[in-house]
Every structure is written in structure tokens, then in C-alpha cells.
Design a protein around this motif. Structure first.
Motif, PDB file in Angstrom:
ATOM      1  N   VAL A 309      12.605   0.189  15.483  1.00 49.57           N
ATOM      2  CA  VAL A 309      12.530   1.403  14.659  1.00 49.57           C
ATOM      3  C   VAL A 309      11.449   1.238  13.593  1.00 49.57           C
ATOM      4  CG1 VAL A 309      13.776   2.779  12.967  1.00 49.57           C
ATOM      5  CG2 VAL A 309      14.914   2.093  15.070  1.00 49.57           C
ATOM      6  N   PHE A 310      11.434   0.083  12.942  1.00 46.20           N
ATOM      7  CA  PHE A 310      10.427  -0.176  11.916  1.00 46.20           C
ATOM      8  C   PHE A 310       9.033  -0.237  12.526  1.00 46.20           C
ATOM      9  CE2 PHE A 310       7.920  -3.353   9.479  1.00 46.20           C
ATOM     10  CZ  PHE A 310       7.741  -2.603   8.329  1.00 46.20           C
ATOM     11  N   LEU A 311       8.892  -0.910  13.658  1.00 49.21           N
ATOM     12  CA  LEU A 311       7.589  -1.008  14.313  1.00 49.21           C
ATOM     13  C   LEU A 311       7.083   0.363  14.759  1.00 49.21           C
ATOM     14  CD1 LEU A 311       8.182  -4.243  16.433  1.00 49.21           C
ATOM     15  CD2 LEU A 311       6.712  -4.003  14.426  1.00 49.21           C
ATOM     16  N   ASP A 312       8.015   1.238  15.198  1.00 44.17           N
ATOM     17  CA  ASP A 312       7.634   2.612  15.546  1.00 44.17           C
ATOM     18  C   ASP A 312       6.997   3.300  14.342  1.00 44.17           C
ATOM     19  OD1 ASP A 312       8.472   2.467  18.159  1.00 44.17           O
ATOM     20  OD2 ASP A 312      10.479   3.272  17.750  1.00 44.17           O
ATOM     21  N   ARG A 313       7.612   3.106  13.175  1.00 38.87           N
ATOM     22  CA  ARG A 313       7.100   3.738  11.961  1.00 38.87           C
ATOM     23  C   ARG A 313       5.730   3.172  11.575  1.00 38.87           C
ATOM     24  NH1 ARG A 313       7.369   7.953  10.044  1.00 38.87           N
ATOM     25  NH2 ARG A 313       7.432   7.341   7.853  1.00 38.87           N
ATOM     26  N   VAL A 314       5.532   1.878  11.802  1.00 33.93           N
ATOM     27  CA  VAL A 314       4.227   1.275  11.513  1.00 33.93           C
ATOM     28  C   VAL A 314       3.135   1.976  12.310  1.00 33.93           C
ATOM     29  CG1 VAL A 314       2.819  -0.813  11.737  1.00 33.93           C
ATOM     30  CG2 VAL A 314       5.166  -0.988  10.887  1.00 33.93           C
ATOM     31  N   PHE A 315       3.382   2.187  13.594  1.00 31.76           N
ATOM     32  CA  PHE A 315       2.369   2.800  14.448  1.00 31.76           C
ATOM     33  C   PHE A 315       2.274   4.313  14.251  1.00 31.76           C
ATOM     34  CE2 PHE A 315       2.484  -1.311  16.324  1.00 31.76           C
ATOM     35  CZ  PHE A 315       1.237  -1.480  16.918  1.00 31.76           C
ATOM     36  N   GLN A 316       3.303   4.920  13.667  1.00 27.38           N
ATOM     37  CA  GLN A 316       3.227   6.346  13.338  1.00 27.38           C
ATOM     38  C   GLN A 316       2.392   6.591  12.082  1.00 27.38           C
ATOM     39  OE1 GLN A 316       7.292   7.650  12.959  1.00 27.38           O
ATOM     40  NE2 GLN A 316       7.735   7.373  15.132  1.00 27.38           N
ATOM     41  N   GLU A 317       2.545   5.736  11.082  1.00 21.42           N
ATOM     42  CA  GLU A 317       1.929   5.971   9.778  1.00 21.42           C
ATOM     43  C   GLU A 317       0.579   5.303   9.601  1.00 21.42           C
ATOM     44  OE1 GLU A 317       2.815   7.891   7.284  1.00 21.42           O
ATOM     45  OE2 GLU A 317       4.647   8.625   8.238  1.00 21.42           O
ATOM     46  N   CYS A 318       0.361   4.157  10.246  1.00 20.69           N
ATOM     47  CA  CYS A 318      -0.878   3.408  10.042  1.00 20.69           C
ATOM     48  C   CYS A 318      -1.969   3.865  11.003  1.00 20.69           C
ATOM     49  CB  CYS A 318      -0.628   1.909  10.200  1.00 20.69           C
ATOM     50  SG  CYS A 318       0.552   1.253   8.990  1.00 20.69           S
ATOM     51  N   LEU A 319      -3.208   3.589  10.612  1.00 19.41           N
ATOM     52  CA  LEU A 319      -4.347   3.979  11.437  1.00 19.41           C
ATOM     53  C   LEU A 319      -4.369   3.152  12.717  1.00 19.41           C
ATOM     54  CD1 LEU A 319      -7.008   5.576  11.731  1.00 19.41           C
ATOM     55  CD2 LEU A 319      -8.155   3.671  10.563  1.00 19.41           C
ATOM     56  N   THR A 320      -4.367   3.836  13.855  1.00 20.36           N
ATOM     57  CA  THR A 320      -4.424   3.145  15.156  1.00 20.36           C
ATOM     58  C   THR A 320      -5.488   3.794  16.029  1.00 20.36           C
ATOM     59  OG1 THR A 320      -2.692   4.598  16.057  1.00 20.36           O
ATOM     60  CG2 THR A 320      -1.987   2.480  15.118  1.00 20.36           C
ATOM     61  N   TYR A 321      -5.858   3.102  17.090  1.00 19.07           N
ATOM     62  CA  TYR A 321      -6.862   3.595  18.035  1.00 19.07           C
ATOM     63  C   TYR A 321      -6.233   3.590  19.425  1.00 19.07           C
ATOM     64  CZ  TYR A 321      -9.797   2.513  14.045  1.00 19.07           C
ATOM     65  OH  TYR A 321     -10.327   2.458  12.777  1.00 19.07           O
ATOM     66  N   ASP A 322      -5.961   4.783  19.931  1.00 18.21           N
ATOM     67  CA  ASP A 322      -5.259   4.927  21.220  1.00 18.21           C
ATOM     68  C   ASP A 322      -3.947   4.158  21.201  1.00 18.21           C
ATOM     69  OD1 ASP A 322      -7.270   6.515  22.321  1.00 18.21           O
ATOM     70  OD2 ASP A 322      -8.435   4.755  22.945  1.00 18.21           O
ATOM     71  N   GLY A 323      -3.257   4.266  20.071  1.00 15.34           N
ATOM     72  CA  GLY A 323      -1.930   3.646  19.954  1.00 15.34           C
ATOM     73  C   GLY A 323      -1.947   2.148  19.726  1.00 15.34           C
ATOM     74  N   GLU A 324      -3.126   1.572  19.391  1.00 10.53           N
ATOM     75  CA  GLU A 324      -3.195   0.132  19.132  1.00 10.53           C
ATOM     76  C   GLU A 324      -3.831  -0.133  17.765  1.00 10.53           C
ATOM     77  OE1 GLU A 324      -2.966  -2.176  23.269  1.00 10.53           O
ATOM     78  OE2 GLU A 324      -5.016  -1.760  22.621  1.00 10.53           O
ATOM     79  N   MET A 325      -3.479  -1.271  17.191  1.00  9.57           N
ATOM     80  CA  MET A 325      -3.850  -1.620  15.821  1.00  9.57           C
ATOM     81  C   MET A 325      -5.052  -2.574  15.823  1.00  9.57           C
ATOM     82  SD  MET A 325      -1.366  -3.704  13.168  1.00  9.57           S
ATOM     83  CE  MET A 325      -0.204  -2.361  12.955  1.00  9.57           C
ATOM     84  N   ASP A 326      -6.046  -2.290  14.948  1.00  8.33           N
ATOM     85  CA  ASP A 326      -7.187  -3.203  14.856  1.00  8.33           C
ATOM     86  C   ASP A 326      -6.930  -4.261  13.778  1.00  8.33           C
ATOM     87  OD1 ASP A 326      -7.457  -1.808  12.503  1.00  8.33           O
ATOM     88  OD2 ASP A 326      -9.595  -1.388  12.743  1.00  8.33           O
ATOM     89  N   TYR A 327      -7.891  -5.150  13.594  1.00  6.94           N
ATOM     90  CA  TYR A 327      -7.701  -6.291  12.687  1.00  6.94           C
ATOM     91  C   TYR A 327      -7.534  -5.846  11.242  1.00  6.94           C
ATOM     92  CZ  TYR A 327      -8.491 -10.843  10.484  1.00  6.94           C
ATOM     93  OH  TYR A 327      -8.361 -11.995   9.730  1.00  6.94           O
ATOM     94  N   LYS A 328      -8.268  -4.828  10.838  1.00  8.64           N
ATOM     95  CA  LYS A 328      -8.194  -4.363   9.446  1.00  8.64           C
ATOM     96  C   LYS A 328      -6.807  -3.799   9.136  1.00  8.64           C
ATOM     97  CE  LYS A 328     -11.931  -2.482   7.829  1.00  8.64           C
ATOM     98  NZ  LYS A 328     -13.011  -1.529   7.494  1.00  8.64           N
ATOM     99  N   THR A 329      -6.266  -3.019  10.032  1.00  7.15           N
ATOM    100  CA  THR A 329      -4.921  -2.469   9.844  1.00  7.15           C
ATOM    101  C   THR A 329      -3.881  -3.585   9.879  1.00  7.15           C
ATOM    102  OG1 THR A 329      -5.650  -0.444  10.961  1.00  7.15           O
ATOM    103  CG2 THR A 329      -3.280  -0.733  10.673  1.00  7.15           C
TER     104      THR A 329
END
Length: 453
Positions: A309-329
Motif C-alpha cells: 500500500v505504501f509502495l503504491d503511494r510512492v509510485f502515485q505521488e513521486c515522479l516516475t517514467y512509464d511507472g518506474e523510478m529513476d536515480y534522482k527520485t
């Protein structure tokens, strides 16, 4: 008179009398004429009654536009000359040595242990002999600031000299940072700070072992800490004053010390071991080697016990690229979880917990996240803890102003924000909190066993 006759006369009369209906443009022009007339009379009246208004200096100068190349060059050159002049006003090494010699020569006995002292009279004598550059340091308020409990009314020479050194260092650093302030507005953008740190790397002996291919990742790692904590509104720029006021620059420049201990390097975010650790963790999580992290890959972070649930919120609120997180995020994520006591980190996590975007956490929000903790407990064969008990504990810890809502400020003020957030997002963190008394008892037993041996 018959109404027909009136109508005939009206039609026959030319439409140029005082009752002529004016067009919308004519009305606007007349309104502007009247405004200009009355404003001019009022302004003229003020000038006649108070001549002071004639002497107000110009206080706003617009920045040159991008196409005004000559004005931009003029502004850059004038700033460079100004910074050079300010740099020449600072004490150099020879002048600092001379100041130390004068202070030592005018010390006032008796010494306190090995600490040399100086009274106010000798303090002023040194100020007269030290030269015009030192004049600002020999003020009564500086002496009073450093005066503590000496029965003779003296101050420590070493403390005063350290004060001068610190001031000189701050001014030198401010000038150095200002050279990277392209806009000339007293702040650094992300690219400005990246350039500053990149050019600083060769001057830091503790970073000599870094390969040049890693420089870009090191710079990104270092810059993210500044922006995560000093730019909470994510404006993309930081005031130079804020950079100087925080301890981050001290930590970065600490890497000039060739004999920096291993313990200090491990706790310093800017050290080579720390940067390599964070980047190494990122690479280990990236199982498909595409340079990005999916939700599944991030779920293995730390002890791999954060809730979905928490990880879902991370990917909902933080900047992602095609649903994946870059190094800066990812760096923002790490900084938040490793510094949960800090207001900026709590702000980051609070935004993820505030699922309804209401600016507070209520019972529904707490239950939403703790339900995932209960599910993980079942999967690991543990008896789920009652939500009501946990909810009551959280509200007792935080003591919010509103007994039904927990705001970000409530979390910060309670000094329990790290505990509360850990309980809601991480099974391992919750288990540690739930068994804290047993863990303390075990630690005490282990300590007693070591003492016996």
C-alpha cells in the motif's frame, strides 16, 4: 400633441444633440480623459504639498531579457567586479597570521590553564594595529558576545580568532557560491549547484579514489541532499544564505581532511563510501538492469518489509517514467527514510500517507495503511494486532490539537513522527516498536554478560 407627430419630429431632428447615445469606445475614451485629468491634478497637488516625493530614488531595475545581450554582459561584468572587490576585502593568510601574532602579544594574564585571555583595553589596541580590514571584528558587541564567566572580564584569544576565521570562511564561501549564481538573484539552481560541486571534487582529497565515470552520479547524490532539505516547495532553486546556514556545506568541505576517520566518512552523506553505498544499493535493486526501479524492485529496499500500500503511494505521488523510478527520485526516497526525524522527511512521508489530500490524517487514513501491516503479519504467521489499540497509541503519542485529526505540524511537534510513520509503512519497524521492551531487556542482559566476562 399626437405621439405620431412627436415621432416624426424626432426622426427629422439631426442626431448630434447633447442626448446623442455614445458608443462604447467613446465612453471609454471619455472615462480615460477624466481619469487622466483628475489624477494629474491630484499628483500635482501632492507635489506642491510635499517636496520629499521628488527625492525618492529609483529602487527597481528590471533584469535584462534574453535577447538583450549587451545588458546581460554588462550585468555579468559588474557582478564579477563587485565579487572581486569583496574578495579583496577579506583577510588573507598573511594577515590572519599577523592578527594572531598581535593577539598573542597583547594577551592579558593570568592564563586559564593553557588558554590565553585578553581584556577589552588590549582588545581595542589590537584592533588599532591590525589594519582596516580587521576593524569590523573589533566591535564592542563582538567582545560582549564572546564574554562568558571570566572574573577579570576577559575573552579567550582562541575563541575570538576562531570567530574571525569562521567569518572569513563564510564570506569566502558566499563569494565562491555567488560566482555560480547565473541569475544573480542570490540563489542557486540545480544546474548551478551541480557545477559548483563538480569543480569542487578535485580539491577534496577524500574523493581522490572516485573514478571520473562516477562523477555525475556523485554530483547527483550530493546535490539531492541540498535540494531535498532546503527546497521543500520544490521550486528548483535554493537561497545561498540557506546553504551557508545549514551544516551540509561543512560536511562536504570536511572531505578536505586527509585524515578523516572511517566512522566520520560512514556518517557523512557526501563521503565516497556513502555515495558508493547508496548507488550500489540502487544497482542491486535494479534486477533487469534498465537503470530504473519498478515497484517490485523497490519492494526489496532495506529489510524488504515495506507494505504494498505504501509502495503504491510512492509510485502515485513521486515522479516516475512509464511507472518506474529513476536515480534522482530514488535519492529523495532514501533521504526521507534515513532521516525520518527531520521535518522535510516527515513532509515527504506525510504526503504519501495523506491519501485524501486533506492536509491531515484521520482514522480512515491510519486504518488504510495499518491494514496492510496486519496482512503482512498474517503472511509471516504472526497474530495481527488490533487497529484500535494502535490508533489509540498513535493519538496518545502525537497529542494533536484536533483529537480526530493529525496534521504534519502535529507530527513534527510531537517528536514522534519517525515512530508513527514507521508503524504505518514497515512491518519490521512495527515489530521493533511492538517488542521494544523485550529488545531493551535483551540488550541489558547482553551488556551484563559482557561485564561478567
Amino acid at each position: 400633441m399626437d405621439w405620431k407627430e412627436i415621432l416624426r419630429r424626432r426622426i427629422a431632428t439631426p442626431n448630434n444633440g447633447p442626448n446623442k447615445k455614445k458608443s462604447e469606445q467613446e465612453l471609454k475614451d471619455e472615462e480615460m480623459d477624466l481619469f487622466t485629468k483628475y489624477y494629474s491634478e491630484w499628483k500635482g497637488g501632492r507635489k506642491n504639498t510635499n517636496e520629499f516625493y521628488k527625492t525618492i530614488p529609483r529602487f527597481y531595475y528590471r533584469l535584462p531579457a534574453e535577447d538583450e545581450v549587451l545588458l546581460q554582459k554588462l550585468r555579468e561584468e559588474s557582478r564579477a567586479v563587485f565579487l572581486q572587490r569583496k574578495s579583496r576585502e577579506l583577510l588573507d593568510n598573511e594577515e590572519l597570521q599577523n592578527l594572531w601574532f598581535l593577539l598573542d602579544k597583547h594577551q592579558t594574564p593570568p592564563m586559564i590553564g593553557e588558554e590565553a585571555m585578553i581584556n577589552y583595553e588590549n582588545f581595542l589596541k589590537v584592533g588599532e594595529k591590525a589594519g582596516p580590514k580587521c576593524k569590523q571584528f573589533f566591535a564592542a558587541k563582538v567582545f560582549a558576545k564572546l564574554l562568558h564567566t571570566d572574573s577579570y572580564g576577559r575573552i579567550s584569544i582562541m575563541q575570538f580568532f576562531n570567530y574571525v576565521m569562521r567569518k572569513v570562511w563564510l564570506h569566502q564561501t558566499r563569494i565562491g557560491l555567488s560566482l555560480y549564481d547565473v541569475a544573480g538573484q542570490g540563489y542557486l539552481r540545480e544546474s548551478d549547484l551541480e557545477n559548483y560541486i563538480l569543480e569542487l571534487i578535485p580539491t577534496l582529497p577524500q574523493l581522490d579514489g572516485l573514478e571520473k565515470s562516477f562523477y555525475s552520479f556523485y554530483v547527483c547524490t550530493a546535490v539531492r541532499k541540498f535540494f531535498f532539505f532546503l527546497d521543500p516547495l520544490r521550486t528548483g532553486k535554493i537561497k545561498i544564505q540557506d546553504i551557508l546556514a545549514c551544516s551540509f556545506l561543512d560536511d562536504l568541505l570536511e572531505l578536505r581532511d586527509e585524515e578523516l576517520s572511517k566512522e566520520s566518512q560512514e556518517t557523512n552523506w557526501f563521503s565516497a563510501p556513502s555515495a558508493l553505498r547508496v548507488y550500489g544499493q540502487y544497482l542491486n535493486l535494479d534486477k533487469d538492469h534498465n537503470g530504473m526501479l519498478s515497484k517490485e524492485e523497490l519492494s526489496r529496499y532495506g529489510t524488504a518489509t515495506m507494505t504494498n500500500v505504501f509502495l503504491d503511494r510512492v509510485f502515485q505521488e513521486c515522479l516516475t517514467y512509464d511507472g518506474e523510478m529513476d536515480y534522482k527520485t530514488y535519492l529523495d526516497f532514501v533521504l526521507a527514510l534515513e532521516n525520518r526525524k527531520e521535518p522535510a522527511a516527515l513532509q515527504y512521508i506525510f504526503k504519501l500517507l495523506d491519501i485524501e489530500n486533506k492536509g491531515y490524517l484521520n482514522v480512515f487514513s491510519l486504518n488504510y495503511f495499518f491494514r496492510a501491516i496486519q496482512e503482512l503479519m498474517k503472511i509471516h504467521g504472526q497474530d495481527p494486532v488490533s487497529f484500535q489499540d494502535v490508533k489509540d497509541e498513535i493519538f496518545d503519542m502525537v497529542k494533536p490539537k484536533d483529537p480526530l485529526k493529525i496534521s504534519l505540524q502535529d507530527l513534527i511537534n510531537s517528536n514522534q513522527g519517525d515512530t508513527v510513520t514507521t508503524i504505518l509503512i514497515d512491518l519490521n519497524g512495527f515489530w521493533t516498536y511492538e517488542n521494544r521492551e523485550a529488545l531493551v531487556a535483551n540488550d541489558n542482559e547482553n551488556s551484563a554478560d559482557l561485564d561478567d566476562t
